[in-house]
Design an enzyme around this catalytic site. Sequence first.
Site, short mmCIF file in Angstrom:
data_model
loop_
_atom_site.label_atom_id
_atom_site.label_comp_id
_atom_site.label_asym_id
_atom_site.label_seq_id
_atom_site.Cartn_x
_atom_site.Cartn_y
_atom_site.Cartn_z
N SER A 25 -4.73 12.63 -0.91
CA SER A 25 -5.41 11.33 -0.92
C SER A 25 -6.76 11.41 -0.22
CB SER A 25 -4.56 10.28 -0.20
OG SER A 25 -3.35 10.10 -0.87
N ALA B 133 1.95 1.70 -3.54
CA ALA B 133 0.83 2.17 -4.35
C ALA B 133 0.53 3.65 -4.08
CB ALA B 133 -0.41 1.32 -4.07
N GLU B 134 0.45 4.03 -2.81
CA GLU B 134 0.17 5.42 -2.45
C GLU B 134 1.27 6.35 -2.93
OE1 GLU B 134 -1.83 8.58 -0.09
OE2 GLU B 134 -2.40 6.49 0.09
N THR B 135 2.50 5.91 -2.81
CA THR B 135 3.64 6.71 -3.26
C THR B 135 3.53 7.00 -4.75
OG1 THR B 135 5.06 5.83 -1.51
CG2 THR B 135 6.16 6.69 -3.48
N VAL C 139 0.84 -1.20 0.00
CA VAL C 139 0.00 0.00 0.00
C VAL C 139 0.88 1.26 0.00
CG1 VAL C 139 -1.76 1.30 1.28
CG2 VAL C 139 -1.98 -1.17 1.00
#
Length: 142
Positions: free
Chosen positions: A83, A63-65, A60
Amino acid sequence: MSIWKREFSLESLNATSKQTLIEHLGIVYTAFDDCSLSATMPVDHRTHQPLGMLHGGASVVLAETLGSLAANFAVDTDKYCVSLDINANHIRAIREGIVTGCATPIHIGATTRVWQIEIKDERQRLICTSRLTMAVMSNKKK
């Protein structure tokens, strides 16, 4: 046609990771094209969970990065993205090696952006698929 609204290079992207969680986990931006951004992350002691497999939270983070950085480079300079929501489906376990995440836009709207991030192993097997929703914000005038 490119979605990018700001100039960047892999070198400049990787320089932003200094002394952050991104650097600590060994995430390295490796490629981009007109509509995607990719990075690698090692599967080792930094990213393992106690059973010796890739920690879902590390997936995660990758993915967020990717989705967050991509979203911010795909908005005009008077805007920025934050986000709103992220979800992840962990498809396959992996114990060692390198995973590669690739972020591509699903929706590029005026107020929200949605990114799909697929994380694959070195044999191109899907490890995790994630969807990140970003809000587009206006820079406040001082």
